[in-house]
Each structure stands twice: as structure tokens, then as C-alpha cells.
Design a protein around this motif. Sequence first.
Motif, PDB file in Angstrom:
ATOM      1  N   ALA A   1       7.556   6.579   4.797  1.00 42.15           N
ATOM      2  CA  ALA A   1       7.342   5.553   5.809  1.00 42.15           C
ATOM      3  C   ALA A   1       8.600   5.427   6.654  1.00 42.15           C
ATOM      4  O   ALA A   1       8.549   5.212   7.868  1.00 42.15           O
ATOM      5  N   GLY A   2       9.760   5.594   6.007  1.00 45.34           N
ATOM      6  CA  GLY A   2      11.033   5.545   6.715  1.00 45.34           C
ATOM      7  C   GLY A   2      11.133   6.639   7.760  1.00 45.34           C
ATOM      8  O   GLY A   2      11.553   6.397   8.891  1.00 45.34           O
TER       9      GLY A   2
ATOM     10  N   PHE B   1      10.908  -1.275   4.399  1.00 42.49           N
ATOM     11  CA  PHE B   1      11.370  -1.250   3.011  1.00 42.49           C
ATOM     12  C   PHE B   1      11.214  -2.579   2.269  1.00 42.49           C
ATOM     13  O   PHE B   1      10.802  -2.600   1.123  1.00 42.49           O
TER      14      PHE B   1
ATOM     15  N   PHE C   1      -0.862   4.684  -0.885  1.00 45.86           N
ATOM     16  CA  PHE C   1       0.292   4.630  -1.768  1.00 45.86           C
ATOM     17  C   PHE C   1       1.221   5.824  -1.605  1.00 45.86           C
ATOM     18  O   PHE C   1       1.584   6.492  -2.573  1.00 45.86           O
ATOM     19  N   GLY C   2       1.545   6.117  -0.376  1.00 48.12           N
ATOM     20  CA  GLY C   2       2.546   7.155  -0.116  1.00 48.12           C
ATOM     21  C   GLY C   2       3.913   6.570  -0.402  1.00 48.12           C
ATOM     22  O   GLY C   2       4.050   5.384  -0.660  1.00 48.12           O
ATOM     23  N   GLY C   3       4.934   7.405  -0.361  1.00 49.79           N
ATOM     24  CA  GLY C   3       6.279   6.908  -0.648  1.00 49.79           C
ATOM     25  C   GLY C   3       6.837   6.109   0.511  1.00 49.79           C
ATOM     26  O   GLY C   3       6.520   6.382   1.668  1.00 49.79           O
ATOM     27  N   SER C   4       7.648   5.094   0.201  1.00 52.93           N
ATOM     28  CA  SER C   4       8.227   4.320   1.299  1.00 52.93           C
ATOM     29  C   SER C   4       9.329   5.119   1.983  1.00 52.93           C
ATOM     30  O   SER C   4       9.729   4.826   3.101  1.00 52.93           O
ATOM     31  N   ASP C   5       9.828   6.170   1.314  1.00 51.43           N
ATOM     32  CA  ASP C   5      10.798   7.046   1.963  1.00 51.43           C
ATOM     33  C   ASP C   5      10.138   7.741   3.154  1.00 51.43           C
ATOM     34  O   ASP C   5      10.730   7.900   4.215  1.00 51.43           O
TER      35      ASP C   5
ATOM     36  N   GLY D   1       0.806  -1.212   0.000  1.00 51.33           N
ATOM     37  CA  GLY D   1       0.000   0.000   0.000  1.00 51.33           C
ATOM     38  C   GLY D   1       0.834   1.254   0.000  1.00 51.33           C
ATOM     39  O   GLY D   1       0.317   2.351   0.187  1.00 51.33           O
ATOM     40  N   SER D   2       2.149   1.114  -0.184  1.00 51.46           N
ATOM     41  CA  SER D   2       2.919   2.329  -0.386  1.00 51.46           C
ATOM     42  C   SER D   2       3.717   2.191  -1.679  1.00 51.46           C
ATOM     43  O   SER D   2       3.750   1.135  -2.288  1.00 51.46           O
ATOM     44  N   CYS D   3       4.301   3.298  -2.103  1.00 51.33           N
ATOM     45  CA  CYS D   3       4.994   3.306  -3.387  1.00 51.33           C
ATOM     46  C   CYS D   3       6.491   3.323  -3.177  1.00 51.33           C
ATOM     47  O   CYS D   3       6.982   3.863  -2.199  1.00 51.33           O
TER      48      CYS D   3
END
Lengths: 249, 105
Positions: free
Chosen positions: B38-39, A209, B32-36, A92-94
Amino acid sequence: MSKKEKSIMKLATAFALTFGIVPSAFAMHIMEGYLPVGYCIAWGAVCVPFLIAGFFSIQKTLRENRKAITVLAMSGAFVFVLSSLKIPSVTGSCSHMTGTGLGAILFGPSAVSILGIIVLIFQAVLLAHGGLTTLGANTFSMAIAGPFVSFGIYRLCKALKVNKMAAVFLAATLGDLFTYCVTSFQLALAYPSEIGGVGASAVKFLGVFAPTQLPLAVIEGILTTVIVMTLETYALPELKAIGFTREVK
Amino acid sequence: MSRKRKQTIAVLLVLVCLIAIIPLFALKGAEFGGSDDAGSQMITEIRGAEYEPWFTPVMEAAIGGELPGEIESLLFCLQTGIGVGVIAFFMGRLVERKKWQDKQL
């Protein structure tokens, strides 16, 4: 490598060792300003010898075969395209791919560090994606660690006589995944957990990640395989010149 | 290019599209946000406090704020465009060269 090149390499390595000992950390597209200063400098310093080696390696390739520049430009462009595409993933993330596997397989890992840093600077300056202060750390994970793994895996598969296309796929996929592992580790070094320290923290970052990146790594592997297949058909003389394809089809 | 290889490539490309698109339909309503990003949330969680970045991106400093979303996508497209342009240009030349060489034989 000429004598002059060798002495420059030695200097750069010494430089890296001096500054690299400073505890360091944050990787693949670590955001601007998110790494403590010491880490920024340390990762930057670590990258320097690789970049210089890359510069010499590209120079040597081009001196030997001027024509290889087309394939080199295409490898660079491949990094440009893949690292600009943000793709939705199962979590669910990009995230986006690195595209460095292709260059690593064709030209060796150090040459890719130059291609990679061009892309990272572009994104850091114009897109506020990644950053100038974290450039060193991002370069290390995406343009150095990942390509070295790709190259190593490709060589290993070759030694084990694995099918060439399968080797390309594995190399690109695992190289991409490893980039994110290094990022997690770099972040963990800078932000160790209170309980469990760096290890526990690394697991947490990997948890963010890795699942996101897994499908993307597979996509990268497939795309790299496709482009190698195409190049083998249409750019056979160049591939032979850089030593990628030896046998005549 | 052999017929078999062409088919393999077609199958692989379809597979790529599927892997990329399926999550969009499978996870309805996901952000669908960026995984950056999320980091950076993870950093906050580990430190137990909001982290204040000590350096602002040069672009954001220059325009005095965050890069507007539309402009950001423009720049990302530009990056993709440059890459695709270079690949397509050289690929076109290589394909034509092969045709020409095959004729010579």
C-alpha cells in the motif's frame, strides 16, 4: 564504558554526522530499491553509532551477568516471531508487529538495535521483505526509534508510578506505532507531495500505515505484557540481575 | 504463578486472537495485501508516475524472478519457527528450574 569504547563511539558519531546530513528517508520495511541512494546511505550512517552503542551495551550486560543471555535470547526470538506474523487488520490489509518493545524495556533501547538488525537482514536477504539498500532506514525506524520510544515511555510510567504491567503495555504499543510513524516520515522526506511538501506527504503515508497498525500495536502490547508476566514468575533471578525487578515478590 | 495472574493471561490471549481474527470475518472479500505494498502505491500516487525500484532484492536476482508464494510462506514459517523454538526451549528450562527450586525450599 571503557576509554577505548568511548573513542570508538566518538568516531562513529562523527561518521554519522558527516553522512547523516545528506538529506534522507523510507522506513519500516521500506521495500528494496524504493529509497534514493542518498537516503539509503544517510539512514545507514545514522544507525551506526546506535549499533555500536548496542554492541557495547550487550557486551556489558553479559559481562556483568552471564545468565542474562537466556533472557536476551528470548527477547531476540520474540522479535523474530512477532515480525514474521502478518496479521489482518481492520483496513483490509495486513501488517506485522515489531516485537522490539520487550527487549527495549528489559535491556535498554540500544541493545535492541542489534536484535532488530539481525531480523531485518534475515528478511531482506531471504524474504525480499524490506531490503538491503533500505536496511539503514528500516533499522532506524524499527530497531532504533521504536525501542527508544518504548524505553522512554516505560521510564516515564515508572516515574509516575503507573502500574508496571500497564507501563509495559503502553510502552510496547506506542513503540510499535511510533515505528510506523517514523516510516511514514522517512517516506515523506524522500517523496514530498507537490502541493504541501513533506508534511502533506507524511499525512498521506500515515493514513496508509496508522489505521492498519493500530490494532496490531495493541496486540503487540498485550503479548509483551503476557511475556513479561511469565518471565517475572519463572525468570525472577535473571530479571533482578539486569535490574528490571528490584523488589522480592 | 498466582491463579489470578493465570486468568489474566488467559483473558489477554483470547483478546489477542479476537483482535487478529475479527477483521477477517468483518471485512468479507477484502484482499489483505501487505501494508508495505500500500505504501508503494502511495508513492506512485504522490509522484504521479510509476516508481521504478533501482535495486532488486538479492534473492530475486539470484533466482531470476519473484520468490514463489509458497516458498515465501515457508521462509516466514522458518523465521517464526526459529523464534518460537528459542523461546520455548528457554521457557521450558526456566519453568523446570522454578519447580526444582520450589522443592528445595
